[in-house]
Design an enzyme around this catalytic site. Structure first.
Site, PDB file in Angstrom:
ATOM      1  N   CYS A 131     -10.196  -9.383   3.775  1.00 46.79           N
ATOM      2  CA  CYS A 131      -9.616  -8.771   2.930  1.00 46.79           C
ATOM      3  C   CYS A 131     -10.617  -7.429   2.923  1.00 46.79           C
ATOM      4  O   CYS A 131      -9.949  -6.422   2.411  1.00 46.79           O
ATOM      5  CB  CYS A 131      -9.100  -9.421   2.197  1.00 46.79           C
ATOM      6  SG  CYS A 131     -10.952 -10.290   1.335  1.00 46.79           S
ATOM      7  N   ASP A 373      -3.240  -3.372  -1.775  1.00 41.34           N
ATOM      8  CA  ASP A 373      -3.748  -4.456  -1.776  1.00 41.34           C
ATOM      9  C   ASP A 373      -3.579  -4.921  -0.134  1.00 41.34           C
ATOM     10  O   ASP A 373      -2.664  -4.878   0.247  1.00 41.34           O
ATOM     11  CB  ASP A 373      -3.186  -5.259  -2.238  1.00 41.34           C
ATOM     12  CG  ASP A 373      -3.596  -7.152  -3.167  1.00 41.34           C
ATOM     13  OD1 ASP A 373      -4.485  -7.700  -1.611  1.00 41.34           O
ATOM     14  OD2 ASP A 373      -2.917  -7.264  -3.325  1.00 41.34           O
ATOM     15  N   HIS A 375      -3.422  -7.663   0.666  1.00 40.49           N
ATOM     16  CA  HIS A 375      -3.283  -9.636   1.789  1.00 40.49           C
ATOM     17  C   HIS A 375      -1.745 -10.038   1.239  1.00 40.49           C
ATOM     18  O   HIS A 375      -1.460 -10.137   0.337  1.00 40.49           O
ATOM     19  CB  HIS A 375      -3.754 -10.184   0.146  1.00 40.49           C
ATOM     20  CG  HIS A 375      -5.127 -10.070  -0.516  1.00 40.49           C
ATOM     21  ND1 HIS A 375      -5.575  -9.361  -1.522  1.00 40.49           N
ATOM     22  CD2 HIS A 375      -6.047 -11.078  -0.127  1.00 40.49           C
ATOM     23  CE1 HIS A 375      -7.013  -9.523  -1.643  1.00 40.49           C
ATOM     24  NE2 HIS A 375      -7.283 -10.654  -0.613  1.00 40.49           N
TER      25      HIS A 375
END
Length: 490
Positions: A131, A373, A375
């Protein structure tokens, strides 16, 4: 829980989405994305047991990050939203459209699966461990868009992401329950959009003033360039800024595929990646030393062409500043300073996140940060094909989180196209840094050069020493956390 397509992806919100960082002794026993020991010792090929372990962990992470909980982000109708140096006030349909089009034009880079095997391991996905690499890629991509595209460029096919999902609310009041929403602007991507006023420009480093929404660019050469920028971050070994190249660069700092990366180490990896790409002879990346930007080092880096044949007198520069904004948690005294930095046109974002959860911060509204993000696990896209789909590289769901949840370890990015822009950047950022209530600023600009950070340091040298991290934040010197690298996890 429900699976969604990239065009309608939502993010996991709330706590519990990621476990804490496992200890060195326990990493081999769990499925957090750590590489089995057999893949990391010796130079031989991984044995069959390790291959099975890697496949099992990859399959688990693909399931874990391939599902999301739908939720809708709400924005205050009366407070300005700051996004990449531009201010938006959602008091009209045009203003909402302007923000939507700008947001969806950002390059969004997430976990991918089924890409070519990473050298030295059996991993074919970065789910669960990559990430911070993805956040770093997004910051660099934003810098490249500013470097290569016109200031008012917007993705021409942004209208394809029709479900840009957020709500505009009035602020809470005693006479209205907090959860009651007012009708939001249901603006259409197909409605006419006014051109940006060409007289609304501002000097580098200054906050942008509200402007009318620019039309999405349908110029073929700009769309071809946009597609080319995205391809540089493709998940295959030949992409200059792809995961494969970044993992190779990480090996020079003792990192391997499956390891966790800190925001400071990622900054140096991005610097090396740009320096080793011949196509960017007119762009340099500078990483601050000891929370100090040495102007002499930047000037020497940008005024020195790589070859005698080049005639450029100044190379554009991306400045990356690894910092620590407190001890175990964010020091509230720095929040106003971070806000003022994000208001600047020259700021291209912040690599950071929540503890053990990397995010790419690109703005704020009131006391909440706006972010992209990484993720979310998506299938790999073959960017070597000329007509590959761009849809999964752009996000349609703005997300926010409270400043208080921000991890103190982060890397702040800036971009200056010309020497004059760099001088304006130094002035504007210094003014923003002075807004901190702390005795010591987040970082500083000084004349001259660092003692050990000449041009040789730009291509190698030491990476993230603990002393370097804490020298800019005296409040954290006695803190037990001695390195920014402890920050990055899942």
């Amino acid at each position: 829980m429900n699976s969604v397509s990239p065009s309608a992806v939502q993010y996991i919100v709330g706590g519990g989405a990621h476990e804490d960082k496992p200890s060195a002794q326990s990493r081999r026993h769990n499925g957090h994305g750590a590489v089995p020991d057999g893949l990391r010792e010796g130079s031989g090929e991984p044995d069959e047991v390790d291959r099975l372990k890697a496949k099992f962990m990859s399959a688990w992470n693909n399931v874990k990050y391939g599902w999301t909980v739908k939720s809708k982000t709400t924005f205050n109708k009366t407070s300005p939203l700051i996004f990449l140096g531009q201010s938006y006030l959602f008091n009209s349909e045009d203003e909402v459209d302007r923000f939507r089009q700008a947001f969806v034009s950002c390059v969004w880079l997430t976990y991918r699966r089924e890409f070519p095997q990473l050298e030295g391991s059996s991993l074919t996905t970065d789910c669960g461990w990559g990430c911070m690499l993805r956040s770093g890629q997004m910051l660099l991509a934003q810098g490249l868009l500013q470097h290569l595209m016109p200031p008012d460029w917007r993705w021409a096919d942004g209208h394809l992401l029709t479900d840009v999902d957020f709500e505009v609310l009035k602020p809470r009041s005693p006479s209205r329950p907090a959860g009651m929403s007012l009708p939001s602007f249901s603006s259409s991507w197909t409605s006419p959009i006014s051109q940006r006023d060409p007289s609304s420009g501002s000097s580098e480093g200054q906050s942008r003033t509200p402007a009318r929404c620019p039309a999405a660019s349908h110029e073929p050469h700009l769309e071809a360039l946009h597609r080319k920028v995205v391809s540089w971050f493709g998940d295959h070994p030949s992409a200059p800024f792809g995961v494969h190249q970044l993992v190779e660069l990480g090996k020079e700092s003792g990192k391997r595929a499956g390891d966790w990366y800190g925001p400071s180490i990622v900054a140096h990896m991005l610097r090396k990646a740009v320096a080793r790409t011949a196509e960017f002879h007119n762009l340099a990346v500078y990483v601050a030393q000891d929370c100090t930007v040495y102007k002499g080092d930047v000037m020497r880096l940008c005024e020195s062409p790589l070859t005698q044949e080049l005639s450029e007198s100044w190379k554009s520069v991306i400045i990356l500043v690894p910092v620590r904004l407190g001890g175990e948690s964010l020091n509230p005294s720095y929040i106003e300073c971070v806000k003022n930095i994000l208001k600047l046109k020259c700021c291209i974002g912040i690599i950071g996140g929540k503890p053990k959860h990397s995010l790419f911060f690109i703005g704020f509204q009131d006391e909440q940060l706006l972010y992209l993000d990484p993720h979310y696990c998506q299938p790999v896209v073959d960017v070597t094909q000329g007509n590959y789909s761009l849809e999964s590289f752009h996000c349609n769901s703005p997300r926010k989180m409270n400043f208080s949840r921000m991890d103190p370890s982060c890397t702040i990015g800036f971009y200056a196209q010309t020497k004059r822009d760099f001088e304006s950047l130094c002035s504007a950022v210094s003014e923003a840094l002075s807004s901190s209530k702390e005795k010591y600023p987040i970082f500083t600009f000084v004349e001259g050069r660092g003692q050990s950070y000449g041009l040789e340091g730009q291509s190698g040298g030491s990476m993230d020493g603990p002393a370097n991290i804490f020298s800019c934040n005296r409040m954290s010197r006695n803190n037990k956390r001695g390195s920014t690298d402890e920050f990055v996890l899942l």
